[in-house]
Write a protein that holds these residues in place. Structure first.
Motif, mmCIF file in Angstrom:
data_model
loop_
_atom_site.group_PDB
_atom_site.id
_atom_site.type_symbol
_atom_site.label_atom_id
_atom_site.label_comp_id
_atom_site.label_asym_id
_atom_site.label_seq_id
_atom_site.Cartn_x
_atom_site.Cartn_y
_atom_site.Cartn_z
ATOM 1 N N THR A 164 2.429 1.805 -3.402
ATOM 2 C CA THR A 164 1.402 2.290 -4.319
ATOM 3 C C THR A 164 1.126 3.770 -4.073
ATOM 4 O O THR A 164 1.025 4.557 -5.015
ATOM 5 C CB THR A 164 0.118 1.452 -4.185
ATOM 6 N N TRP A 165 1.009 4.149 -2.827
ATOM 7 C CA TRP A 165 0.757 5.548 -2.473
ATOM 8 C C TRP A 165 1.912 6.443 -2.928
ATOM 9 O O TRP A 165 1.698 7.519 -3.483
ATOM 10 C CB TRP A 165 0.533 5.672 -0.966
ATOM 11 N N GLN A 166 3.139 5.999 -2.702
ATOM 12 C CA GLN A 166 4.304 6.807 -3.059
ATOM 13 C C GLN A 166 4.426 7.031 -4.556
ATOM 14 O O GLN A 166 4.976 8.037 -4.988
ATOM 15 C CB GLN A 166 5.587 6.159 -2.540
ATOM 16 N N LEU A 199 1.783 3.571 -10.726
ATOM 17 C CA LEU A 199 0.535 3.426 -9.971
ATOM 18 C C LEU A 199 -0.239 2.199 -10.428
ATOM 19 O O LEU A 199 -0.632 1.362 -9.609
ATOM 20 C CB LEU A 199 -0.326 4.676 -10.112
ATOM 21 N N ARG A 222 1.860 7.187 -6.731
ATOM 22 C CA ARG A 222 0.544 7.534 -7.270
ATOM 23 C C ARG A 222 0.587 8.606 -8.361
ATOM 24 O O ARG A 222 -0.320 8.684 -9.176
ATOM 25 C CB ARG A 222 -0.388 7.971 -6.143
ATOM 26 N N LYS A 223 1.636 9.407 -8.414
ATOM 27 C CA LYS A 223 1.713 10.478 -9.414
ATOM 28 C C LYS A 223 2.296 10.014 -10.744
ATOM 29 O O LYS A 223 2.245 10.743 -11.727
ATOM 30 C CB LYS A 223 2.506 11.656 -8.851
ATOM 31 N N VAL A 275 0.854 -1.209 0.000
ATOM 32 C CA VAL A 275 0.000 0.000 0.000
ATOM 33 C C VAL A 275 0.883 1.250 0.000
ATOM 34 O O VAL A 275 0.632 2.204 -0.755
ATOM 35 C CB VAL A 275 -0.958 -0.006 1.213
ATOM 36 N N LEU A 276 1.929 1.261 0.822
ATOM 37 C CA LEU A 276 2.839 2.400 0.884
ATOM 38 C C LEU A 276 3.503 2.650 -0.468
ATOM 39 O O LEU A 276 3.560 3.799 -0.942
ATOM 40 C CB LEU A 276 3.899 2.174 1.968
#
Length: 127
Positions: free
Chosen positions: A54-56, A64, A58-59, A51-52
């Motif tokens: 993926t979040w990092q 992503l 995301r841009k 999850v981390l």
């Protein structure tokens, strides 16, 4: 020398990705060796780091989409492991196909819709 653009990832992100591989390997080794308590515990760091990551990322669309697909792959993998560890009926493991399928749809969406649109936009901006 090639005119291929370089792709680089920040070192701190790379370290987290490498740690994720370690967690995933430990979880899967526990599964293979039937070390149930540790295998179940390893779900938390393995999924959390996915999850981390993926979040990092995301841009960056490519990252992503791929990391979302990996996240759903891990979720499916963890669910399947749990069904075996808890000796649930064989039919219950087939529900792992749901997150696996979500991951496939995410990857398909990227390669069918997002990537071609990005290439079209890049060509339009170049010309």
């Amino acid at each position: 020398m090639e005119n291929t653009p370089l792709y680089s990832i920040p070192a701190k992100y790379r370290k987290i990705e490498n740690l994720h591989i370690v967690f995933w390997l430990i979880k899967d080794m526990c599964w293979a060796m039937l070390w149930k308590p540790l295998g179940l515990v390893m779900i938390v760091p393995t999924v959390s780091v996915a999850v981390l990551i993926t979040w990092q990322t995301r841009k960056l669309k490519a990252e992503l989409y791929h990391n979302l697909a990996v996240l759903f792959w891990i979720i499916a993998n963890c669910y399947w492991m749990v069904t075996e560890f808890l000796a649930l009926p064989d039919e219950t493991r087939y529900y792992a196909a749901v997150p696996f399928s979500i991951g496939i749809v995410i990857i398909a969406a990227y390669y069918i819709r997002v990537l071609p649109a990005e290439k079209t936009e890049a060509m339009a901006n170049a010309g």
